[in-house]
Design an enzyme around this catalytic site. Structure first.
Site, short mmCIF file in Angstrom:
data_model
loop_
_atom_site.label_atom_id
_atom_site.label_comp_id
_atom_site.label_asym_id
_atom_site.label_seq_id
_atom_site.Cartn_x
_atom_site.Cartn_y
_atom_site.Cartn_z
N CYS A 77 63.94 33.55 9.67
CA CYS A 77 65.12 34.32 8.89
C CYS A 77 65.67 35.84 9.69
O CYS A 77 66.50 36.30 9.07
CB CYS A 77 64.61 34.72 7.63
SG CYS A 77 65.55 33.94 6.16
N LYS A 107 69.25 35.26 10.18
CA LYS A 107 70.31 35.08 9.22
C LYS A 107 71.41 35.93 9.03
O LYS A 107 71.60 37.12 9.75
CB LYS A 107 69.76 35.39 7.79
CG LYS A 107 70.12 34.95 6.40
CD LYS A 107 69.29 35.12 5.17
CE LYS A 107 69.88 34.63 3.85
NZ LYS A 107 69.87 33.37 3.72
N ASP A 128 71.94 32.56 -6.95
CA ASP A 128 70.61 32.44 -6.95
C ASP A 128 69.91 31.60 -6.04
O ASP A 128 70.51 31.27 -5.09
CB ASP A 128 70.27 31.84 -8.13
CG ASP A 128 69.14 32.62 -8.98
OD1 ASP A 128 68.10 32.67 -8.54
OD2 ASP A 128 69.38 32.93 -10.22
N ASP A 129 68.63 31.53 -6.14
CA ASP A 129 67.83 30.77 -4.96
C ASP A 129 68.21 29.31 -4.84
O ASP A 129 68.06 28.97 -3.67
CB ASP A 129 66.15 31.02 -5.30
CG ASP A 129 65.80 32.36 -5.20
OD1 ASP A 129 65.95 32.85 -3.99
OD2 ASP A 129 65.51 33.05 -6.20
N ASP A 160 67.69 25.07 3.35
CA ASP A 160 67.29 26.15 4.43
C ASP A 160 67.15 25.58 5.66
O ASP A 160 66.81 24.31 5.81
CB ASP A 160 66.22 26.77 3.88
CG ASP A 160 66.36 28.04 3.06
OD1 ASP A 160 67.08 29.00 3.63
OD2 ASP A 160 65.78 28.16 1.90
N ASP A 212 62.68 28.46 -2.72
CA ASP A 212 63.57 28.60 -3.44
C ASP A 212 63.34 27.88 -4.86
O ASP A 212 63.87 28.08 -5.88
CB ASP A 212 64.95 27.91 -2.78
CG ASP A 212 65.52 29.03 -1.88
OD1 ASP A 212 65.31 29.98 -2.01
OD2 ASP A 212 66.32 28.60 -0.99
N GLY A 272 66.37 12.24 6.33
CA GLY A 272 66.88 13.48 7.13
C GLY A 272 67.94 13.07 8.19
O GLY A 272 68.69 12.06 8.12
N HIS A 273 67.98 14.04 9.03
CA HIS A 273 69.08 13.71 10.10
C HIS A 273 68.36 14.34 11.34
O HIS A 273 67.97 15.55 11.30
CB HIS A 273 70.36 14.39 9.95
CG HIS A 273 71.61 14.19 10.78
ND1 HIS A 273 72.16 13.03 11.21
CD2 HIS A 273 72.18 14.97 11.56
CE1 HIS A 273 73.12 13.27 12.16
NE2 HIS A 273 72.80 14.46 12.35
N ASP A 321 62.21 34.54 -4.23
CA ASP A 321 61.46 34.63 -3.08
C ASP A 321 62.15 35.55 -2.09
O ASP A 321 63.23 35.66 -1.99
CB ASP A 321 61.27 33.20 -2.48
CG ASP A 321 62.27 32.67 -2.06
OD1 ASP A 321 63.38 32.64 -2.33
OD2 ASP A 321 62.37 31.87 -0.87
#
Length: 342
Positions: free
Chosen positions: A24, A27, A53-54, A71, A94, A144-145, A230
């Protein structure tokens, strides 16, 4: 030496910048992000809450609610199994922060260029760890990817469910106490590790905590908290401020009560910091004692809950009985979003 002649816009800042942190710490700052998100439409139809919000909150046909968040983390260690564990815990945060039960997840993976055999082995190991972590939280990996890129990046889109309206950052009340479940300082430790300045035992201890799921803590805090979030990229101060601003409160934080990862205070005092820390400090003002660790970006950080004072002791006891830890780090009063550290 400084380059001569005219440079493209932003080139000098890039040349002068520290190496980009992982996790993070990479970020985008809160102020820049807020500008980018300002054009997103207000919630409508089944969307109860959106940006701010989360997780977004969706109303279901049976009257219950679903939350959804996404995320991803730029690799911060050369261990894709541990990186997967931390990325999964980070994304689940989250969902836990909304007081919801994790449901399903999609994984997004960028792997560095490598042979087909190594790709297969790496993706298999990442999938194994992701499945293990998600299952332990009561969720399921459903797809997923994957792509190849310059460096390892792992992300998750996670959903969760809750019968009643999920918790938000705007529900805190004057008189609530703030309970934090994890230390801060992971950004400093990871930045020092990149530079070869961190103690290996401190890095290992931090990673061990960052990789642990927090479903038990969430189950204890969720039913009694008035608001929860969080603590991640914007640092402890940034996330407390978001709760206070949304709830029209001020916060008094107690420095001695805030848990710090081993080694983080020494590194911070020596001038070590994440590249995001100065931006976090600019975005959130704190009165009183100066402490840069309040602005340190956290990866897979702790849950931060606003709990009625009368319930705080029983919450701490319940956490302890389940082998978890909670720290009362401050209190909330009527106000406008002011933070004070004493």
């Amino acid at each position: 030496p400084k380059p001569d002649g005219q440079l493209a816009v932003g080139a000098l800042e890039i040349l002068d910048a520290k190496p980009l942190c992982g996790g993070c710490g990479a970020k985008v700052g809160r102020g820049v992000l807020a500008q980018a998100l300002s054009t997103i439409a207000e919630p409508s139809k089944d969307v109860v809450t959106g940006v701010g919000d989360d997780a977004a909150v969706l109303r279901q046909s049976d009257g219950s609610f679903q939350v959804i968040s996404t995320d991803h983390l730029r690799g911060l260690i050369n261990d894709h199994a541990m990186m997967t564990r931390i990325a999964a815990v980070h994304a689940l945060g989250d969902i836990w922060a909304m007081g919801a039960q994790p449901q399903v997840a999609l994984i997004s993976i960028v792997v560095p260029h490598m042979s087909a055999n190594l790709q297969a082995r790496t993706l298999f190991e990442i999938s194994q760890v992701a499945t293990e972590v998600l299952n332990s939280a009561g969720a399921q990996l459903v797809g997923g990817h994957t792509t190849m890129g310059a460096e390892l990046t792992i992300g998750f889109t996670v959903t969760g469910v809750r019968d009643s309206m999920p918790l938000t950052v705007s529900g805190a009340k004057a008189g609530d106490l703030l309970i934090l479940t994890r230390p801060i300082g992971s950004g400093v430790i990871m930045a020092a590790d990149m530079a070869g300045q961190a103690d290996g035992s401190d890095v290992a201890a931090a990673l061990n905590i960052m990789g642990q799921v927090q479903n038990v803590e969430a189950a204890v805090l969720g039913p009694v908290a008035n608001a929860m979030t969080d603590v991640t990229g914007f640092g402890l101060a940034g996330h407390v401020h978001a709760m206070c601003k949304s709830s029209q409160l001020d916060a008094d934080l107690w420095q001695d009560a805030i848990p710090i990862y081993a080694g983080a205070r020494t590194l911070s005092s020596a001038g070590v910091s994440s590249v995001l820390m100065p931006t976090n400090r600019k975005d959130t003002q704190v009165k009183g004692i100066e402490d840069e660790l309040l602005f340190d970006p956290q990866t897979a950080g702790g849950l931060l809950a606003a709990v009625p004072e009368k319930s705080s002791e029983s919450v701490l006891e319940a956490l302890a009985l389940k082998g978890c830890v909670g720290h009362v780090i401050g209190g909330l009063t009527e106000g406008t979003g002011l933070l004070r550290l004493s």
